[in-house]
Design an enzyme around this catalytic site. Structure first.
Site, PDB file in Angstrom:
ATOM      1  N   VAL A  13      11.231  35.478 -56.050  1.00 27.12           N
ATOM      2  CA  VAL A  13      10.375  34.351 -56.426  1.00 27.12           C
ATOM      3  C   VAL A  13       9.027  34.414 -55.705  1.00 27.12           C
ATOM      4  O   VAL A  13       8.059  33.796 -56.134  1.00 27.12           O
ATOM      5  CB  VAL A  13      11.101  33.011 -56.136  1.00 27.12           C
ATOM      6  N   THR A  16       8.362  35.533 -49.615  1.00 26.57           N
ATOM      7  CA  THR A  16       7.770  36.285 -48.503  1.00 26.57           C
ATOM      8  C   THR A  16       6.249  36.172 -48.526  1.00 26.57           C
ATOM      9  O   THR A  16       5.614  35.994 -47.485  1.00 26.57           O
ATOM     10  CB  THR A  16       8.194  37.760 -48.555  1.00 26.57           C
ATOM     11  N   LYS A  48      12.005  36.640 -40.134  1.00 27.50           N
ATOM     12  CA  LYS A  48      13.021  36.726 -41.186  1.00 27.50           C
ATOM     13  C   LYS A  48      14.307  37.226 -40.527  1.00 27.50           C
ATOM     14  O   LYS A  48      14.349  38.380 -40.071  1.00 27.50           O
ATOM     15  CB  LYS A  48      12.567  37.677 -42.292  1.00 27.50           C
ATOM     16  N   SER A  52      17.440  42.869 -46.734  1.00 28.14           N
ATOM     17  CA  SER A  52      18.260  43.940 -47.293  1.00 28.14           C
ATOM     18  C   SER A  52      17.471  44.656 -48.381  1.00 28.14           C
ATOM     19  O   SER A  52      16.457  44.164 -48.864  1.00 28.14           O
ATOM     20  CB  SER A  52      19.573  43.393 -47.848  1.00 28.14           C
ATOM     21  N   ASP A  62       9.939  43.243 -46.337  1.00 27.40           N
ATOM     22  CA  ASP A  62       9.522  41.856 -46.123  1.00 27.40           C
ATOM     23  C   ASP A  62       8.993  41.660 -44.706  1.00 27.40           C
ATOM     24  O   ASP A  62       7.990  40.968 -44.486  1.00 27.40           O
ATOM     25  CB  ASP A  62      10.699  40.901 -46.367  1.00 27.40           C
ATOM     26  N   GLY A 125      16.925  35.447 -50.387  1.00 27.84           N
ATOM     27  CA  GLY A 125      17.389  34.893 -51.655  1.00 27.84           C
ATOM     28  C   GLY A 125      17.390  33.375 -51.619  1.00 27.84           C
ATOM     29  O   GLY A 125      16.506  32.754 -51.023  1.00 27.84           O
TER      30      GLY A 125
END
Length: 236
Positions: A13, A16, A48, A52, A62, A125
């Protein structure tokens, strides 16, 4: 407020980008940023806990993006806790490497960062993504007692996904600071965006604190005023 937990309605979305750009905007704020004497420790941090689908030293991870956008000193590895290669939920991504996500250790690290300075913490997520066999992202945010900021898509289906995320957050006792609609392009009808904002605010009883356009590389590097606006809304 000691920090904000940034989550999203789904993966991909753009949370990050939103988290990193908020960190960039924090760097420009006199009270939380780099203002002051040369060498002064910044009054903000960004982290963070788990990523993954990448490696620790990947330039497009990220953690690397958060580090670059934040303007913080040090190494990109300081922006992330644990990293796993498979592009899956952290629980199963770690399991494929015969590992376990060190949940308790990550909570301790997060609390230490929050004690030292204001910290933006980005999830992985959505809220119900499993971190371990018994913990989700929502559990992590709850253990830190942080309010959450939800990043949502601009297109069709976002109202349902956003309202479901708000419902889950409140059922878990999480305070929702607001919603950011991210990635609006010329293909998105202006009226539809406005109507989505109206429905989210009405049925979610929460403010949409920012509508972010699709950002070009130059806009990302330069910063964008919408993030100063979002900070003003969530930190007031």
């Amino acid at each position: 407020m000691k920090g904000v937990f940034v989550t999203a309605t789904d993966t991909g979305v753009g949370k990050t980008i939103v988290t990193g750009m908020l960190a960039k905007a924090l760097g420009a704020k006199p009270l939380l940023g780099n203002a002051g004497k040369r060498g002064q420790t910044p009054g903000y941090d960004v982290w963070k806990p788990v990523q993954s689908g990448t490696s620790v030293d990947a330039q497009d991870s990220d953690g690397a993006l958060l580090h670059r956008l934040s303007g913080l000193a040090g190494d990109a590895s300081e922006r992330v806790g644990a990293t796993y290669l498979a592009p899956l939920a952290p629980w199963v991504s770690a399991r494929r490497e015969a590992k376990e996500v060190p949940y308790a250790q990550l909570v301790i690290q997060a609390r230490r960062r929050l004690e030292e300075r204001f910290c933006l913490i980005e999830g992985a997520g959505g809220l119900l993504v499993p971190l371990t066999e018994s913990h989700t992202i929502a559990d992590f945010a709850g253990d830190l007692q942080l309010p959450i900021l939800i990043v949502a898509r601009p297109g069709l289906g976002t109202v349902n996904h956003t309202l479901l995320t708000i419902e889950v957050a409140r059922a878990r006792g999480l305070r929702v600071l607001g919603v950011v609609i991210n990635g609006v392009t010329a293909e998105h009808e202006e009226q539809a965006i406005s109507e989505n904002v109206e429905m989210i605010e009405r049925f979610g009883q929460v403010a949409v604190v920012g509508v972010v356009p699709w950002l070009t590389e130059s806009e990302i590097e330069a910063g964008h005023p919408v993030f100063e606006h979002i900070l003003g809304r969530i930190l007031s």
